[in-house]
Structures are given as structure tokens and as C-alpha cells.
Write a protein that holds these residues in place. Structure first.
Motif, PDB file in Angstrom:
ATOM      1  N   THR A   1       2.490  -0.784  19.664  1.00  0.00           N
ATOM      2  CA  THR A   1       1.498  -1.832  19.281  1.00  0.00           C
ATOM      3  C   THR A   1      -0.028  -1.287  19.347  1.00  0.00           C
ATOM      4  OG1 THR A   1       2.011  -2.516  21.404  1.00  0.00           O
ATOM      5  CG2 THR A   1       2.733  -3.978  19.737  1.00  0.00           C
ATOM      6  N   LYS A   2      -0.356  -0.402  20.465  1.00  0.00           N
ATOM      7  CA  LYS A   2      -1.469  -0.013  20.757  1.00  0.00           C
ATOM      8  C   LYS A   2      -1.999   1.045  19.602  1.00  0.00           C
ATOM      9  CE  LYS A   2      -4.386   1.899  24.590  1.00  0.00           C
ATOM     10  NZ  LYS A   2      -4.356   2.454  25.884  1.00  0.00           N
ATOM     11  N   VAL A   3      -1.070   2.012  19.383  1.00  0.00           N
ATOM     12  CA  VAL A   3      -1.247   2.786  18.247  1.00  0.00           C
ATOM     13  C   VAL A   3      -1.394   2.122  16.939  1.00  0.00           C
ATOM     14  CG1 VAL A   3      -0.173   4.623  16.684  1.00  0.00           C
ATOM     15  CG2 VAL A   3       0.195   4.522  19.070  1.00  0.00           C
ATOM     16  N   ALA A   4      -0.794   0.903  16.707  1.00  0.00           N
ATOM     17  CA  ALA A   4      -0.904   0.143  15.304  1.00  0.00           C
ATOM     18  C   ALA A   4      -2.364  -0.385  15.579  1.00  0.00           C
ATOM     19  CB  ALA A   4       0.189  -0.914  15.459  1.00  0.00           C
ATOM     20  N   GLU A   5      -2.770  -1.007  16.501  1.00  0.00           N
ATOM     21  CA  GLU A   5      -4.132  -1.707  16.574  1.00  0.00           C
ATOM     22  C   GLU A   5      -5.120  -0.758  16.312  1.00  0.00           C
ATOM     23  OE1 GLU A   5      -4.617  -3.455  20.353  1.00  0.00           O
ATOM     24  OE2 GLU A   5      -3.176  -4.789  19.966  1.00  0.00           O
ATOM     25  N   ILE A   6      -5.296   0.527  16.819  1.00  0.00           N
ATOM     26  CA  ILE A   6      -6.176   1.361  16.612  1.00  0.00           C
ATOM     27  C   ILE A   6      -6.190   1.837  15.324  1.00  0.00           C
ATOM     28  CG2 ILE A   6      -7.101   3.745  17.331  1.00  0.00           C
ATOM     29  CD1 ILE A   6      -6.077   3.295  20.045  1.00  0.00           C
ATOM     30  N   ALA A   7      -5.207   2.094  14.730  1.00  0.00           N
ATOM     31  CA  ALA A   7      -5.001   2.616  13.046  1.00  0.00           C
ATOM     32  C   ALA A   7      -5.365   1.609  12.241  1.00  0.00           C
ATOM     33  CB  ALA A   7      -3.458   3.098  13.080  1.00  0.00           C
ATOM     34  N   GLU A   8      -5.158   0.155  12.580  1.00  0.00           N
ATOM     35  CA  GLU A   8      -5.556  -0.902  11.916  1.00  0.00           C
ATOM     36  C   GLU A   8      -7.167  -0.948  11.966  1.00  0.00           C
ATOM     37  OE1 GLU A   8      -3.602  -4.469  13.159  1.00  0.00           O
ATOM     38  OE2 GLU A   8      -3.088  -4.936  11.224  1.00  0.00           O
ATOM     39  N   GLU A   9      -7.827  -0.674  13.031  1.00  0.00           N
ATOM     40  CA  GLU A   9      -9.130  -0.898  13.211  1.00  0.00           C
ATOM     41  C   GLU A   9      -9.659   0.357  12.132  1.00  0.00           C
ATOM     42  OE1 GLU A   9     -12.354  -0.610  16.767  1.00  0.00           O
ATOM     43  OE2 GLU A   9     -10.222  -0.967  17.197  1.00  0.00           O
ATOM     44  N   ILE A  10      -9.213   1.438  12.207  1.00  0.00           N
ATOM     45  CA  ILE A  10      -9.499   2.372  10.962  1.00  0.00           C
ATOM     46  C   ILE A  10      -9.229   2.122   9.679  1.00  0.00           C
ATOM     47  CG2 ILE A  10      -9.170   4.959  10.187  1.00  0.00           C
ATOM     48  CD1 ILE A  10      -8.214   5.456  13.159  1.00  0.00           C
ATOM     49  N   GLU A  11      -8.284   1.604   9.307  1.00  0.00           N
ATOM     50  CA  GLU A  11      -7.902   0.932   8.150  1.00  0.00           C
ATOM     51  C   GLU A  11      -8.952   0.029   7.724  1.00  0.00           C
ATOM     52  OE1 GLU A  11      -4.237  -1.470   7.850  1.00  0.00           O
ATOM     53  OE2 GLU A  11      -4.369  -1.364   5.685  1.00  0.00           O
TER      54      GLU A  11
ATOM     55  N   ASN B   1       0.801  -0.974   0.098  1.00  0.00           N
ATOM     56  CA  ASN B   1      -0.030  -0.020  -0.140  1.00  0.00           C
ATOM     57  C   ASN B   1       0.851   1.312   0.109  1.00  0.00           C
ATOM     58  OD1 ASN B   1      -3.017  -0.981   0.253  1.00  0.00           O
ATOM     59  ND2 ASN B   1      -1.761  -1.965   1.779  1.00  0.00           N
ATOM     60  N   MET B   2       0.931   1.807  -1.112  1.00  0.00           N
ATOM     61  CA  MET B   2       1.894   3.156  -1.216  1.00  0.00           C
ATOM     62  C   MET B   2       1.012   4.068  -2.296  1.00  0.00           C
ATOM     63  SD  MET B   2       5.720   1.392  -1.712  1.00  0.00           S
ATOM     64  CE  MET B   2       5.085   0.437  -2.841  1.00  0.00           C
ATOM     65  N   PRO B   3       1.155   5.341  -1.965  1.00  0.00           N
ATOM     66  CA  PRO B   3       0.487   6.283  -3.207  1.00  0.00           C
ATOM     67  C   PRO B   3       1.540   6.300  -4.338  1.00  0.00           C
ATOM     68  CG  PRO B   3       1.849   7.382  -1.296  1.00  0.00           C
ATOM     69  CD  PRO B   3       1.923   6.045  -0.824  1.00  0.00           C
ATOM     70  N   VAL B   4       0.927   7.030  -5.279  1.00  0.00           N
ATOM     71  CA  VAL B   4       1.559   7.002  -6.641  1.00  0.00           C
ATOM     72  C   VAL B   4       1.695   5.853  -7.446  1.00  0.00           C
ATOM     73  CG1 VAL B   4       3.639   7.812  -8.188  1.00  0.00           C
ATOM     74  CG2 VAL B   4       2.893   8.995  -5.666  1.00  0.00           C
TER      75      VAL B   4
ATOM     76  N   ILE C   1      -8.308   7.760   3.738  1.00  0.00           N
ATOM     77  CA  ILE C   1      -8.090   7.220   5.159  1.00  0.00           C
ATOM     78  C   ILE C   1      -7.463   5.785   5.378  1.00  0.00           C
ATOM     79  CG2 ILE C   1      -9.531   6.688   7.167  1.00  0.00           C
ATOM     80  CD1 ILE C   1     -11.738   8.624   6.009  1.00  0.00           C
ATOM     81  N   ARG C   2      -7.721   4.907   4.361  1.00  0.00           N
ATOM     82  CA  ARG C   2      -7.297   3.770   4.435  1.00  0.00           C
ATOM     83  C   ARG C   2      -5.698   3.558   4.264  1.00  0.00           C
ATOM     84  NH1 ARG C   2      -5.148  -0.007   1.562  1.00  0.00           N
ATOM     85  NH2 ARG C   2      -5.061   1.133  -0.215  1.00  0.00           N
ATOM     86  N   ARG C   3      -5.099   4.612   3.175  1.00  0.00           N
ATOM     87  CA  ARG C   3      -3.818   4.463   3.026  1.00  0.00           C
ATOM     88  C   ARG C   3      -2.902   5.058   4.004  1.00  0.00           C
ATOM     89  NH1 ARG C   3      -1.681   3.508  -2.041  1.00  0.00           N
ATOM     90  NH2 ARG C   3      -3.751   4.507  -3.395  1.00  0.00           N
ATOM     91  N   LEU C   4      -3.715   6.241   4.773  1.00  0.00           N
ATOM     92  CA  LEU C   4      -2.795   6.811   5.642  1.00  0.00           C
ATOM     93  C   LEU C   4      -2.898   6.141   6.858  1.00  0.00           C
ATOM     94  CD1 LEU C   4      -1.307   9.472   6.221  1.00  0.00           C
ATOM     95  CD2 LEU C   4      -3.273  10.733   6.742  1.00  0.00           C
TER      96      LEU C   4
ATOM     97  N   VAL D   1       4.431  10.690  12.830  1.00  0.00           N
ATOM     98  CA  VAL D   1       3.202  10.221  12.893  1.00  0.00           C
ATOM     99  C   VAL D   1       2.459  11.318  13.487  1.00  0.00           C
ATOM    100  CG1 VAL D   1       1.848   8.691  14.611  1.00  0.00           C
ATOM    101  CG2 VAL D   1       3.888   7.779  13.351  1.00  0.00           C
ATOM    102  N   THR D   2       2.989  12.307  14.137  1.00  0.00           N
ATOM    103  CA  THR D   2       2.062  13.422  14.450  1.00  0.00           C
ATOM    104  C   THR D   2       1.463  14.068  13.341  1.00  0.00           C
ATOM    105  OG1 THR D   2       3.833  13.991  16.322  1.00  0.00           O
ATOM    106  CG2 THR D   2       2.347  15.879  15.453  1.00  0.00           C
ATOM    107  N   LYS D   3       2.252  14.468  12.311  1.00  0.00           N
ATOM    108  CA  LYS D   3       1.590  14.860  11.077  1.00  0.00           C
ATOM    109  C   LYS D   3       0.600  13.998  10.496  1.00  0.00           C
ATOM    110  CE  LYS D   3       5.866  17.020   9.421  1.00  0.00           C
ATOM    111  NZ  LYS D   3       7.069  16.614   8.700  1.00  0.00           N
ATOM    112  N   ASP D   4       0.962  12.576  10.449  1.00  0.00           N
ATOM    113  CA  ASP D   4      -0.241  11.757   9.825  1.00  0.00           C
ATOM    114  C   ASP D   4      -1.400  11.761  10.738  1.00  0.00           C
ATOM    115  OD1 ASP D   4       1.754  11.069   8.038  1.00  0.00           O
ATOM    116  OD2 ASP D   4       2.319   9.193   8.954  1.00  0.00           O
TER     117      ASP D   4
END
Lengths: 132, 110
Positions: B64-74, A64-67, B47-50, B28-31
């Protein structure tokens, strides 16, 4: 362990590329490590290199990457590869575990599926399988 | 489960770990800021990509906890399911703040 000439890391996440580059450097398994932030950058590199340059032995590819994503990279890479005799091992390195994605990647010629994070143990297993 | 498991970085010295964690926090702050904006607009593919990018970086550093929450959003974005943006961003920010607190408290960035 034989030292590879060149390893490519293709991932849009700078942190992942940075860590993996340092891990590979630390292990001393490659003469050169090149990082790209998407498939297009890597394909441009393949297009522009000439036969005097060292071969690429191994590619760690995010999907999964952009571009240009990993699937599109594989399609473009196979079109280019017809002109080349080099053998490159492509290892998919992703945080996704979707079976559908693995199946497509297989059909596109990805040899290995690895889950992030890349570790010394995973690299050692890869070396045992392909380069020992 | 520890908020930050540095096992994957065990090959590196403290100076390199410091550099890696510093880049991780900046990126990750920016993301997360960008993701907060995207979640208001229901742009599922973006949203999925980010979210996927945050998962990758967080798994790699051992957050791991950040990864888990982001995975749920993905996952929700992949299925084009409704996403409760306020709840997810609150959880994601909460977990990410815990990671940052852990890093600073243990003087991992110097």
C-alpha cells in the motif's frame, strides 16, 4: 455458479494478470483464461478467432496501457462487434478513480467499474449480477 | 498500516505467493529504475503511465505505501505539475525496500 467459457484479462502489468489468472483458476469459474498485455493484442485475438472457437463471456480491462489503451480497445472492439452477435461483459479494472475516465468508459460501453485489486468478492458480485 | 498486506493473496498457497512476490520484486525494481530516469527528463505521459503500472501491481499485492507514493507521482504527472524527482524516488525506493525487507525477513519467497 455457471462456468464461463472464456475470460480475457487485458493489463500491461504482468503481476496483475498473473494474480487475477490464478484467482479465477482457483475459483473454477471459467474453462479458459487468456491474458493480453495491451488492447491491441486483445483486438488481434478478436479479429483472428473464428466461430468454431468458444465464446468470450467476460473481459477484465485495464484503462492505462501502452500501445492501445482501454478506451482505444473499446472503440476498436465495437467496430468489430457489429459483425458479431456475441454478448460480452466488459468490466473496467483499474487503480485510477478519475470520474472523467469512468464517464468516457461508460460512453464506450463498459458495463462495470472495478477498482484494483480484483477479489473473489468482486467476482462473486459480478456473477450474481450477470450470470445467475 | 502494514507495509505489505497479503489479504488479497489469501486464496493462494505459499508456493504461489512466493512466485507472485518474486515477479513483483523483479518487475517493480525495473519499473522504479526506469521511472528514475524518466523523472529527470520531465516526460509527463511516460511518467504517468509507468507510475500507474506500479500503482496497479502494488495495490494488487498489497504494497500500500509503494502504491500511495506511485499514485502521487502519477497524479502530478497527470496534471503536468513539477515533480521533485529526488524526493519522490527516495520515498519510493524507501517504501519498496521496506516491502522487500518484510518479504525476506518473513521468508515469503522460498
Amino acid at each position: 455458479m455457471n462456468k464461463l467459457k472464456r475470460i480475457l484479462l487485458i493489463d500491461d502489468d504482468f503481476v496483475t494478470n498473473f494474480i487475477n489468472e490464478n484467482l479465477i483458476k482457483e475459483m473454477g469459474i471459467a474453462e479458459e483464461i487468456l491474458c493480453f498485455k495491451n488492447g491491441k493484442e486483445a483486438i488481434d485475438f478478436f479479429k483472428n478467432r473464428d466461430s468454431s472457437q468458444p465464446p468470450i463471456d467476460l473481459v477484465f480491462l485495464d484503462l492505462n496501457m501502452p500501445v492501445m489503451d482501454g478506451f482505444q480497445f473499446m472503440e476498436a472492439y465495437h467496430k468489430l462487434e457489429k459483425k458479431s452477435t456475441s454478448e460480452v461483459i466488459v468490466a473496467m479494472l483499474t487503480s485510477s478513480s478519475l470520474e472523467k475516465e469512468k464517464e468516457i468508459a461508460d460512453q464506450l460501453g463498459v458495463q462495470e467499474h472495478l477498482n484494483k485489486p480484483l477479489t473473489k468478492e468482486k467476482i462473486n458480485q459480478l456473477f450474481l449480477k450477470y450470470y445467475s | 498500516m502494514p507495509i505489505l498486506n497479503l489479504y488479497n493473496l489469501k486464496e493462494f498457497d505459499s508456493a504461489l505467493i512466493s512466485q507472485i512476490l518474486s515477479i513483483y520484486i523483479t518487475d517493480v525494481t525495473k519499473d522504479i529504475e526506469r521511472l528514475s530516469e524518466l523523472l529527470k527528463s520531465n516526460q509527463h505521459e511516460e511518467i504517468r503511465r509507468l507510475a500507474h503500472k506500479i500503482v496497479g501491481a502494488s495495490k494488487t499485492v498489497g504494497a500500500t505505501k509503494v502504491a500511495e507514493i506511485a499514485e502521487e507521482i502519477e497524479d502530478k504527472a497527470e496534471k503536468k505539475a513539477p515533480i521533485n524527482d529526488i524526493q519522490f524516488i527516495k520515498s519510493l525506493n524507501g517504501a519498496f525496500n521496506e516491502v522487500k525487507e518484510h518479504i525476506y525477513k518473513n521468508d515469503l519467497i522460498h
